[in-house]
Write a protein that holds these residues in place. Structure first.
Motif, PDB file in Angstrom:
ATOM      1  N   LEU A   1       0.536  -1.299   0.031  1.00  0.00           N
ATOM      2  CA  LEU A   1      -0.053   0.144  -0.076  1.00  0.00           C
ATOM      3  C   LEU A   1       0.749   1.231   0.217  1.00  0.00           C
ATOM      4  O   LEU A   1       2.338   1.461   0.466  1.00  0.00           O
ATOM      5  CB  LEU A   1      -0.465  -0.393   1.444  1.00  0.00           C
ATOM      6  CG  LEU A   1      -2.075  -0.929   1.778  1.00  0.00           C
ATOM      7  CD1 LEU A   1      -2.244  -0.585   3.203  1.00  0.00           C
ATOM      8  CD2 LEU A   1      -2.837  -1.201   0.420  1.00  0.00           C
TER       9      LEU A   1
ATOM     10  N   ASP B   1      -1.111   6.565   1.029  1.00  0.00           N
ATOM     11  CA  ASP B   1      -2.305   7.620   0.434  1.00  0.00           C
ATOM     12  C   ASP B   1      -3.305   6.351   0.906  1.00  0.00           C
ATOM     13  O   ASP B   1      -4.324   6.799   0.918  1.00  0.00           O
ATOM     14  CB  ASP B   1      -2.365   8.532  -0.687  1.00  0.00           C
ATOM     15  CG  ASP B   1      -2.079   9.873  -0.300  1.00  0.00           C
ATOM     16  OD1 ASP B   1      -1.443   9.770   0.814  1.00  0.00           O
ATOM     17  OD2 ASP B   1      -1.390   9.937  -1.373  1.00  0.00           O
ATOM     18  N   GLU B   2      -3.523   5.274   0.355  1.00  0.00           N
ATOM     19  CA  GLU B   2      -4.295   4.265   0.032  1.00  0.00           C
ATOM     20  C   GLU B   2      -4.152   3.470   1.279  1.00  0.00           C
ATOM     21  O   GLU B   2      -5.948   3.118   1.538  1.00  0.00           O
ATOM     22  CB  GLU B   2      -3.481   2.890  -0.678  1.00  0.00           C
ATOM     23  CG  GLU B   2      -3.368   3.237  -2.051  1.00  0.00           C
ATOM     24  CD  GLU B   2      -2.696   1.851  -2.716  1.00  0.00           C
ATOM     25  OE1 GLU B   2      -3.099   1.882  -4.155  1.00  0.00           O
ATOM     26  OE2 GLU B   2      -1.244   1.588  -2.636  1.00  0.00           O
TER      27      GLU B   2
ATOM     28  N   ASP C   1      -6.573   5.619   2.643  1.00  0.00           N
ATOM     29  CA  ASP C   1      -7.905   5.120   1.382  1.00  0.00           C
ATOM     30  C   ASP C   1      -8.609   4.232   1.930  1.00  0.00           C
ATOM     31  O   ASP C   1      -9.976   3.832   2.719  1.00  0.00           O
ATOM     32  CB  ASP C   1      -8.038   5.355   0.244  1.00  0.00           C
ATOM     33  CG  ASP C   1      -7.747   6.865  -0.429  1.00  0.00           C
ATOM     34  OD1 ASP C   1      -7.461   7.417   0.465  1.00  0.00           O
ATOM     35  OD2 ASP C   1      -6.793   6.539  -1.249  1.00  0.00           O
TER      36      ASP C   1
ATOM     37  N   PHE D   1      -6.350  -1.898  -4.315  1.00  0.00           N
ATOM     38  CA  PHE D   1      -4.890  -0.341  -4.950  1.00  0.00           C
ATOM     39  C   PHE D   1      -3.851  -0.677  -5.877  1.00  0.00           C
ATOM     40  O   PHE D   1      -4.442  -1.912  -6.354  1.00  0.00           O
ATOM     41  CB  PHE D   1      -4.136  -1.504  -3.566  1.00  0.00           C
ATOM     42  CG  PHE D   1      -5.214  -0.971  -2.253  1.00  0.00           C
ATOM     43  CD1 PHE D   1      -5.457   0.431  -1.327  1.00  0.00           C
ATOM     44  CD2 PHE D   1      -5.693  -2.171  -1.347  1.00  0.00           C
ATOM     45  CE1 PHE D   1      -6.142   0.215  -0.681  1.00  0.00           C
ATOM     46  CE2 PHE D   1      -6.706  -2.283  -0.608  1.00  0.00           C
ATOM     47  CZ  PHE D   1      -6.804  -0.783  -0.279  1.00  0.00           C
ATOM     48  N   SER D   2      -3.365  -0.211  -5.875  1.00  0.00           N
ATOM     49  CA  SER D   2      -2.230  -0.222  -7.007  1.00  0.00           C
ATOM     50  C   SER D   2      -1.302  -1.057  -7.022  1.00  0.00           C
ATOM     51  O   SER D   2      -1.077  -2.051  -7.928  1.00  0.00           O
ATOM     52  CB  SER D   2      -1.133   0.859  -7.110  1.00  0.00           C
ATOM     53  OG  SER D   2      -0.114   1.193  -6.085  1.00  0.00           O
TER      54      SER D   2
END
Length: 140
Positions: free
Chosen positions: A46, A49-50, A53, A77-78
């Motif tokens: 992560l 920011d994630e 979030d 997530f990314s």
């Protein structure tokens, strides 16, 4: 943060333990238990920011700010290592499905683990707050 199924036999714990400034990612220790089995993972899965979030998403579901009761919502997530979906059930319960890839089983080997659990709204809000505190406590 730790989320425990209201039945008590399943739980998911996601703890941010370090900030990897080289990759701008948070190292997360993950533990999933289902009463009999236990899986663990430490991964930079992560961003800061994630993680924030995720906390907002959990609190939103529990407070019914992201969707009406009965509507499922998902969070990705990314990195595909962790995925979540969930919804609020009328009467004060949140139902979640949490997937974590490449977890290490207690007896050896790896597995992609998906666990479903139901938790009281207050417990989900508390877990969201815990996650924010844990992220804020990471050294920058």
């Amino acid at each position: 943060m730790r989320l425990r199924d209201e039945g008590g036999d399943r739980s998911v714990e996601l703890r941010p333990v370090a900030d990897d400034s080289a990759t701008d990612r948070v190292v997360v220790d993950a533990v999933v238990e289902d009463g009999v089995r236990r899986w663990t993972l430490a991964d930079t899965c992560l961003t800061d920011d994630e993680a924030r979030d995720l906390a907002a998403w959990l609190a939103g579901i529990a407070d019914d700010a992201t969707a009406a009761a009965d509507e499922w919502t998902a969070l990705t997530f990314s990195s595909p290592v962790i995925t979540l979906s969930g919804h609020r059930i009328p009467g004060g319960t949140v139902e979640l499905r949490i997937g974590v890839l490449r977890m290490v089983a207690a007896g050896g080997g790896t597995a992609d683990v998906v666990v479903g659990l139901r938790a009281p709204q207050a417990a989900v809000v508390a877990a969201a707050r815990d996650l924010l505190v844990e992220v804020d406590a990471l050294p920058s």
